[in-house]
Design a protein around this motif. Structure first.
Motif, short mmCIF file in Angstrom:
data_model
loop_
_atom_site.label_atom_id
_atom_site.label_comp_id
_atom_site.label_asym_id
_atom_site.label_seq_id
_atom_site.Cartn_x
_atom_site.Cartn_y
_atom_site.Cartn_z
N LEU A 1 31.33 -20.02 -43.85
CA LEU A 1 30.23 -20.98 -43.93
C LEU A 1 28.99 -20.37 -44.57
N ILE A 2 28.70 -19.12 -44.26
CA ILE A 2 27.54 -18.46 -44.88
C ILE A 2 27.77 -18.27 -46.38
N ILE A 3 28.99 -17.88 -46.76
CA ILE A 3 29.31 -17.75 -48.18
C ILE A 3 29.19 -19.10 -48.88
N SER A 4 29.64 -20.17 -48.22
CA SER A 4 29.51 -21.52 -48.80
C SER A 4 28.06 -21.90 -48.98
N LEU B 1 23.80 -41.69 -51.00
CA LEU B 1 24.25 -40.33 -50.68
C LEU B 1 23.01 -39.50 -50.35
N ARG B 2 22.89 -39.12 -49.09
CA ARG B 2 21.67 -38.43 -48.66
C ARG B 2 21.90 -36.94 -48.37
N TYR B 3 23.07 -36.45 -48.67
CA TYR B 3 23.42 -35.13 -48.14
C TYR B 3 23.31 -33.99 -49.14
N TYR B 4 23.46 -34.25 -50.44
CA TYR B 4 23.79 -33.14 -51.34
C TYR B 4 22.67 -32.12 -51.49
N GLN B 5 21.40 -32.52 -51.28
CA GLN B 5 20.33 -31.52 -51.35
C GLN B 5 20.28 -30.64 -50.10
N TRP B 6 20.82 -31.14 -48.98
CA TRP B 6 20.64 -30.47 -47.70
C TRP B 6 21.87 -29.71 -47.21
N LEU B 7 22.96 -29.77 -47.93
CA LEU B 7 24.19 -29.17 -47.44
C LEU B 7 24.12 -27.65 -47.26
N GLN C 1 25.96 -25.20 -39.14
CA GLN C 1 27.35 -25.12 -38.67
C GLN C 1 27.72 -23.70 -38.28
N ALA C 2 27.30 -22.74 -39.11
CA ALA C 2 27.60 -21.33 -38.81
C ALA C 2 26.99 -20.91 -37.48
N PHE C 3 25.75 -21.35 -37.23
CA PHE C 3 25.09 -21.00 -35.97
C PHE C 3 25.86 -21.55 -34.77
N ILE D 1 34.00 -27.85 -32.17
CA ILE D 1 34.73 -28.42 -33.30
C ILE D 1 34.63 -29.95 -33.28
N ILE D 2 34.80 -30.55 -32.12
CA ILE D 2 34.73 -32.01 -32.01
C ILE D 2 33.35 -32.51 -32.39
N LEU D 3 32.31 -31.85 -31.87
CA LEU D 3 30.94 -32.27 -32.18
C LEU D 3 30.62 -32.11 -33.66
N GLN D 4 31.12 -31.05 -34.27
CA GLN D 4 30.85 -30.84 -35.70
C GLN D 4 31.48 -31.94 -36.54
N VAL D 5 32.67 -32.39 -36.15
CA VAL D 5 33.30 -33.49 -36.89
C VAL D 5 32.48 -34.77 -36.76
N PHE D 6 31.97 -35.07 -35.56
CA PHE D 6 31.14 -36.26 -35.36
C PHE D 6 29.83 -36.16 -36.14
#
Length: 448
Positions: free
Chosen positions: A35-38, A99-105, A112-114, A222-227
């Motif tokens: 995730l950090i590399i991503s 689409l509101r996500y691409y600047q913030w991913l 997510q890593a945290f 994992i479940i919360l991250q999917v939601f």
């Protein structure tokens, strides 16, 4: 591949891995590192490449072109499949497909890593409060080849850990029975016990309970991250949960011609390549409104990353479920703990038979064993009931610590520790009546 990522993660993130097992390292090391590399890769693509290209009206100059591209990147774009013959005129309906996500991913990756690291932080925050540091114990065990006597020290640490909790339980029961509070002067009480603080965890299953709780938190994470990704990445009524299924269907069930021609396939609603952008330019005396098409090149990267992440979440969820069930099985039921310890007892017995010599104590000075104890110690190697009494004395936490040693320091050291703990138990704790008399007379001492 997993070994390479583990080595890279250990070099990037200094985390002590001697206190848990590989199934946990997959969460807070492999997934965390990926995730950090991503996050670094997506940030580099946003700032060092052109993440968006838009079709401009013919009358636009270079300044207008740059302005339109920057504005579309900042204000978000929206997506309708190319099968739509007419774009809705209602502005609110267009906003539902934004689409509101691409600047913030990049920031989403870091969050997510945290959260993948958080269960491990909970584990290391609480396991150190139990009076015994499993990580330091394993580090000592790794020096066994250089210092063979190290197993004596580890066995004594496990003994003190177990007995402090059992003594604390005895003290609590006696104090409650006689209505004595913690500030009561024990010297004036006929029920004298060693000075065991109630601040120490008196449960002999503290480590196992904490470890199983952390395992459960990994699954919840994992479940919360999917939601959460369902909320962040959603486009219209399309959700991240369906993304992996639709992509797999598109890849394995579609023909090559369909994949080339079907640019507006259903799975591309989450990370579309071709989007629309509305903006207006104010000029003197009038405003000009434009709707242009844009190509989000960065979504090619995001689509591959999140498709791999979707598959990895499924695998990780299954691994976590299996790991939780397996951990519960090997630590909680008595028969599983007995089977684990009995394996080392059989190794000790086999070693004694191969040497064709009577059992002798490991260290008379450390465990107060005399040569007359050889016969009782030989008996326990064949006496199932005494072996079960020994496993009962180890409790769940003792077996957990031996599992940890066996995983990180090797079976040879674990056999030596079990052998030493057997001698300690026979000479000090097997006869519970003598132990009770020593407690009441305040004559209890740990093995030296």
């Amino acid at each position: 591949m997993a070994d390479i990522i583990l080595k890279l993660s250990r070099s990037l993130i200094k985390v002590d891995t001697n206190k848990d097992f590989l199934s946990d390292q997959i969460h807070y090391q492999i997934t965390l590192t990926v995730l950090i590399i991503s996050a670094i890769a997506s940030t580099s693509l946003q700032y060092y490449a052109d993440p968006i290209h838009c079709i401009q009206p013919a009358q636009f100059t270079d300044g207008y072109t740059s302005f339109a591209r920057t504005l579309c990147w900042l204000n978000n774009t929206y997506f309708y499949p190319q099968t739509y013959t007419r774009i809705p005129m209602n502005k609110n309906e267009r906003l539902q497909h934004t689409l509101r996500y691409y600047q913030w991913l990049p920031f989403v990756y870091l969050i997510q890593a945290f959260f993948f690291l958080l269960p491990h932080l909970i584990w290391i925050s609480f396991y150190k409060r139990n009076g015994l540091n499993p990580g330091l114990m394993v580090n000592q065990g790794k020096k066994f080849n250089d210092k063979p006597e190290i197993y004596h020290r580890i066995a004594k640490e496990i003994e003190r850990y177990l007995m402090c909790r059992q003594l604390a339980q005895c003290k609590k029961k006696l104090l409650l029975r006689h209505n004595v509070n913690e500030n009561y002067d024990n010297s004036s009480s006929p029920l004298l016990l060693p000075n065991i603080s109630f601040r120490i965890r008196y449960h002999t299953y503290y480590l196992v309970t904490l470890y199983l709780l952390v395992k459960f938190i990994y699954i919840i994470n994992i479940i919360l991250q999917v939601f959460i990704l369902n909320i962040i990445l959603s486009t219209g009524n399309y959700r991240f949960f369906r993304f992996g299924f639709d992509t797999l269907t598109y890849v394995f069930r579609s023909s090559l011609r369909e994949r080339i021609g079907e640019l507006s396939h259903q799975h591309q609603q989450l990370f579309p390549f071709v989007t629309l952008c509305d903006f207006h330019i104010r000029e003197l005396g009038q405003d000009h409104y434009y709707t242009i098409e844009c190509i989000l090149l960065i979504n090619i990267f995001y689509e591959k990353i999140y498709f791999a992440m979707w598959i990895w979440f499924v695998i990780l969820f299954l691994i976590s479920i299996i790991s939780l069930i397996y951990s519960f099985y090997i630590y909680v039921p008595f028969f599983a703990r007995y089977r684990f310890i009995n394996k080392f007892i059989r190794c000790i017995k086999s070693k004694k038979q191969q040497t064709f010599s009577p059992y002798t104590p490991i260290s008379p000075t450390s465990t107060n064993i005399t040569t007359t104890d050889a016969e009782p110690q030989n008996n326990i190697l064949n006496d199932v009931s005494r072996q079960k009494g020994f496993v009962q004395w180890l409790q769940r936490d003792g077996v957990f610590l031996l599992h940890l040693l066996n995983t990180h320091a090797g079976e040879r050291l674990t056999i030596k520790c079990v052998e030493d703990l057997l001698a300690i138990w026979i000479n000090n704790y097997e006869e519970k009546s003598k132990l009770a008399d020593r407690l009441l007379k305040n004559e209890f001492q740990f093995s030296q």
